[in-house]
Design a protein around this motif. Structure first.
Motif, PDB file in Angstrom:
ATOM      1  N   CYS A   1      -1.995   1.697   0.414  1.00 26.03           N
ATOM      2  CA  CYS A   1      -3.640   0.838   0.249  1.00 26.03           C
ATOM      3  C   CYS A   1      -4.312   0.964   1.739  1.00 26.03           C
ATOM      4  CB  CYS A   1      -3.348  -0.970   0.660  1.00 26.03           C
ATOM      5  SG  CYS A   1      -4.466  -1.536   0.304  1.00 26.03           S
TER       6      CYS A   1
ATOM      7  N   TYR B   1      -6.368  -7.724   4.137  1.00 25.36           N
ATOM      8  CA  TYR B   1      -5.142  -7.138   3.435  1.00 25.36           C
ATOM      9  C   TYR B   1      -4.759  -7.626   4.095  1.00 25.36           C
ATOM     10  CZ  TYR B   1      -4.444  -2.246   4.658  1.00 25.36           C
ATOM     11  OH  TYR B   1      -3.882  -1.491   5.914  1.00 25.36           O
TER      12      TYR B   1
ATOM     13  N   PHE C   1      -6.316   1.249  -5.783  1.00 23.75           N
ATOM     14  CA  PHE C   1      -6.993   0.446  -4.821  1.00 23.75           C
ATOM     15  C   PHE C   1      -7.641   1.625  -4.727  1.00 23.75           C
ATOM     16  CE2 PHE C   1      -2.389  -0.025  -3.099  1.00 23.75           C
ATOM     17  CZ  PHE C   1      -2.319  -1.626  -3.543  1.00 23.75           C
TER      18      PHE C   1
ATOM     19  N   VAL D   1     -11.305  -0.883  -4.664  1.00 24.97           N
ATOM     20  CA  VAL D   1     -12.316  -1.536  -3.982  1.00 24.97           C
ATOM     21  C   VAL D   1     -13.941  -0.893  -4.447  1.00 24.97           C
ATOM     22  CG1 VAL D   1     -12.840  -1.761  -0.946  1.00 24.97           C
ATOM     23  CG2 VAL D   1     -10.448  -1.770  -2.405  1.00 24.97           C
TER      24      VAL D   1
ATOM     25  N   VAL E   1      -7.148  -8.008  -0.951  1.00 17.87           N
ATOM     26  CA  VAL E   1      -6.000  -7.498  -0.930  1.00 17.87           C
ATOM     27  C   VAL E   1      -4.980  -7.980  -1.048  1.00 17.87           C
ATOM     28  CG1 VAL E   1      -5.367  -5.067  -1.391  1.00 17.87           C
ATOM     29  CG2 VAL E   1      -7.299  -5.202  -1.382  1.00 17.87           C
TER      30      VAL E   1
ATOM     31  N   VAL F   1      -6.707  -8.219  -5.954  1.00 15.69           N
ATOM     32  CA  VAL F   1      -7.942  -7.822  -5.339  1.00 15.69           C
ATOM     33  C   VAL F   1      -9.331  -8.458  -5.964  1.00 15.69           C
ATOM     34  CG1 VAL F   1      -9.287  -5.797  -4.915  1.00 15.69           C
ATOM     35  CG2 VAL F   1      -6.743  -5.138  -5.641  1.00 15.69           C
TER      36      VAL F   1
ATOM     37  N   GLN G   1     -11.515 -11.327  -9.889  1.00 16.27           N
ATOM     38  CA  GLN G   1     -10.376 -10.677  -9.415  1.00 16.27           C
ATOM     39  C   GLN G   1      -9.230  -9.768 -10.385  1.00 16.27           C
ATOM     40  OE1 GLN G   1      -7.157 -13.359  -6.454  1.00 16.27           O
ATOM     41  NE2 GLN G   1      -6.996 -13.670  -9.379  1.00 16.27           N
TER      42      GLN G   1
END
Lengths: 627, 139
Positions: free
Chosen positions: A479, A499, A518, A522, A539, A553, A612
């Protein structure tokens, strides 16, 4: 020994009241009693030496001769006949009995009862009794015989019934008068002689079972020897009865064999057989129970509740309750269920259980015989098959979707390019429209190239899945790396990212997939941020008690109308914002990557509030993905 | 040429292209372009009955509200629009399913694959413009 010396007939022959005569086996009159000479009104010396048939009226001759022959062959024969005069023919009743002397039939003993005057009640009673006994002995199916006990442990047959001949196949003429040791073969002979000796010595009945070979085959019988005592208490005769047990023995033997086969069947089967005694509420288990589930022989039978305890709690009501209901509340006799059952080692087996309920005449359950079969392997195979079909189905519909979308999106820029090429030929070179159209032609061709690049990306992702092998991936590290790539964009828009992923959390999967996931999520959050508030992306990854990991996320961006988007969120080339440029491939890749690692992805979003994404990886979900 | 025309497509290149092709054929001097179906719907319903466009070129594949959803939204006004407003689906899709589906909508006058060519434009003109000439025979 002459006939006149024969002890059994002497007292009758000298009797003044009994009409008796003794015949040779051929029917020649040898002796007569005084009462008979009176009955025939002829002196004894005129009768002796003549044939009985000559003395009788001529009409009787043909009828009586075979009767005498039968008696001479050992049979008791009774008949109604006629006596000659004087003064006239009279009716009489005659009993012909074989006369035994030494070891053979020496002649025939005839007892005559006149119907006319001088009838003696004793004679009649004797005759009737003889007749009845004869009928009885011949009609009973048990072998019956009488032995005379002679000195030096010798026994002679003096009587045997028809059942004797029928069962043994030995002819009565041969048997009666013969010694036992001439009739019964070894090794039975030694046995029976010992038994006879015991009966004579103890004056008590002796009973035993024996199996002997006879002309009709092998016979098994229960023999009862009863001693008959004379006035002095000496045993003179033995009465033997043999009850034929051959059939019964055969049934017992068949039953034994059948039981043996059943025992072997129990050994051979991989099922756990049981017998539920309803009244005692206990279960008696066959060997398979320990073999299948590992429960050792602590007690057998064991209480019904022991079994019930091993049923998966969630299924107990359905299985145990259902069985009890069927047994007590219905008259059904066949029960079957599939359920999970705990093995002794704590693991769970899938079980197919079938039982047959035996009921009494009121329909109440008495027993249930049944078998538990371990179908875990089959169930697991079915489950794998189901997952595989589901996956194939999904892939197929994905593929159809993919084909449709790609053709559509491939054709859109192509159609534009064609149109601009057409337009360019028709407008004046150098005009505004010409210049713009030329630019647009280039743009369309670049878009076309972009779609082909996407197609290539998607296809290569699919291709890689073929050789995919799971490896433990350190989530936090991946991540972090993915975020490095989007950090400039994040800084540029003034956003913040937090995160929280445990450092030691490792998920089975592929590092590159998690990186892509990821990165895409993002990037999306940055792209679709809200202008009304500073962007915040969170995250986090959590693992629950079952070992399932959920990655969230979350952003506070613009969100979108989830209801309107429906199933299309993760589809290729679907976009939910008309003003932001996007090719609509990011979420498609996220979904593809998550699912190829055995996970599931879902989304929640509200317009103006945020979005989300939830990535869910169950602890064993990964194993369920067929290669 | 005062035939009021709507051009609904989220693809700006396609909008520009179609508009230029229509102009090249002198189709109309009243062409209104919309980047989203929602926007077009609001305009259409906001204007009076008499202001409804005679021709609509409608793309199918658009975000938020696609071509089909636009047609569904017009359904309550069908009686009023029939015979006055002719909707042509203009799509890059070659899928037969789209053609099948378009037949379920009475408001749809036809389906045209992008890019529209001059022949197709002239056919629409002949059908919609009353007047003498052979074109009137197949209107």
């Amino acid at each position: 020994m002459s006939l006149s010396e024969c002890p059994s007939s002497n007292h009758l022959l000298t009797s003044k009241t009994e009409a008796v005569l003794v015949l040779s086996s051929e029917g020649e009159i040898r002796q007569v009693s005084p009462a008979l000479t009176r009955l025939l009104s002829q002196p004894a010396d005129t009768l002796l030496g003549r044939y009985l048939t000559d003395v009788l009226p001529p009409a009787e001759e043909e009828r009586v001769r075979p009767l005498v022959a039968r008696a001479a062959a050992g049979e008791v024969v009774c008949y109604q006949g006629l006596l000659p005069g004087p003064p006239q023919l009279s009716e009489c009743q005659v009993a012909l009995l074989p006369l035994l002397t030494d070891n053979r039939i020496a002649g025939v003993y005839a007892l005559v009862c006149s119907r006319g005057g001088g009838l003696r009640p004793a004679d009649q009673a004797l005759l009737v009794r003889e007749q009845q006994l004869s009928v009885i002995f011949d009609s009973i199916t048990d072998i019956t015989f009488v032995l005379d006990v002679e000195p030096e442990g010798r026994y002679r047959f003096t009587f045997a019934n028809r059942a004797f001949q029928k069962t043994t196949g030995l002819r009565l003429e041969k048997v009666i008068g013969s010694y036992v040791h001439d009739i019964i073969p070894e090794p039975s002979l030694s046995l029976v002689l010992r038994k006879y000796e015991k009966a004579v010595r103890t004056c008590q009945p002796v009973i035993w079972q024996e199996t002997s070979d006879y002309p009709t085959g092998q016979l098994t019988g229960e023999v009862t020897i009863t001693p008959v005592l004379d006035e002095a208490g000496e045993c003179r005769q033995l009465v033997g009865i043999v009850h034929d047990l051959t059939r019964q023995k055969k049934i017992e033997e068949d039953l034994r064999l059948s039981n043996e086969r059943f025992q072997y069947a129990i050994k051979a089967t991989t099922d756990a057989l049981y017998d539920w005694d309803v009244a005692a509420d206990t279960l008696y288990w066959g060997e398979g129970y320990e073999m299948l589930f590992g429960y050792g022989p602590q007690e057998n039978p064991e209480p019904f509740s022991q079994w019930a305890e091993h049923v998966l709690p969630a299924e107990k009501q359905r299985v145990v309750g259902g069985l009890r209901y069927m047994a007590y509340e219905t008259t059904d006799w066949h029960w079957q269920e599939e359920y999970r059952f705990r093995r002794a080692d704590g693991s769970w087996a899938w079980v197919y259980d079938r039982g047959y309920i035996l009921r009494d005449e009121h329909g109440r359950p008495v027993r249930m015989i049944g078998a538990m079969q371990d179908i875990s392997e089959r169930r697991e195979a079915q489950e794998r098959q189901r997952l595989m079909s589901e996956r194939l189905f999904r892939q197929n519909s994905d593929l159809q979707q993919f084909t449709y979308i790609v053709s559509h999106n491939l054709r859109a820029p192509l159609a534009n390019a064609l149109g601009f090429a057409d337009l360019l030929a028709r407008v004046a070179p150098g005009s505004d429209v010409f210049t713009t159209s030329l630019q647009n032609l280039h743009t369309s061709l670049r878009q076309l190239d972009g779609v082909l690049t996407d197609v290539n990306t998607v296809l290569s992702v699919r291709d890689q899945q073929g050789g995919y092998r799971a490896e433990p991936v350190a989530l936090a590290a991946v991540c972090g790396q993915a975020l490095q790539g989007v950090l400039p964009l994040l800084k540029a828009c003034g956003g913040e990212l937090r995160y929280e992923i445990p450092e030691d959390l490792r998920l089975p999967g592929k590092r590159a997939y998690f990186h892509s996931i990821f990165h895409n999520l993002v990037s999306n959050a940055i792209k679709y941020r809200s202008d009304e508030r500073p962007l915040l992306i969170e995250v986090e990854a959590t693992t629950d008690a079952d070992g399932a990991t959920t990655i969230r996320v979350r952003d506070n961006g613009r969100g979108f109308d989830l209801a309107a988007a429906g199933d299309a969120v993760f589809q290729l080339y679907q976009r939910f914002h008309s003003d932001k440029k996007g090719r609509g491939i990011g979420l498609f890749l996220v979904k593809t990557h998550v699912e190829s690692m055995g996970g599931r992805v879902s989304v929640e979003s509200r317009e103006g509030a945020g979005t989300q994404f939830m990535l869910y990886f169950s602890s064993h979900g990964h194993e369920n993905v067929p290669d | 040429m005062g035939m009021k025309t709507y051009l609904i497509d989220d693809d700006q290149l396609a909008v520009y292209l179609t508009e230029q092709l229509l102009r090249a054929e002198d189709f109309s001097n009243s062409i209104h372009t919309f980047g989203s179906a929602r926007e077009a719907l609001n305009t259409l319903l906001g204007e009076g009955q008499e202001a409804a466009p005679q021709v609509v070129f409608l793309d199918l594949n658009m975000p938020l509200m696609n071509g089909w959803q636009f047609l569904d939204a017009l359904h309550p006004y069908k009686a009023h629009l029939l015979g006055r407003c002719f909707i042509y689906i203009l799509t890059s899709s070659l899928a037969l399913a789209d053609l099948e589906k378009s037949r379920q909508y009475d408001l749809v006058a036809g389906l045209i694959h992008k890019p529209i060519d001059s022949g197709e434009i002239r056919a629409i003109q002949s059908r919609l413009l009353p007047g003498p000439g052979p074109a009137a025979l197949w209107a």
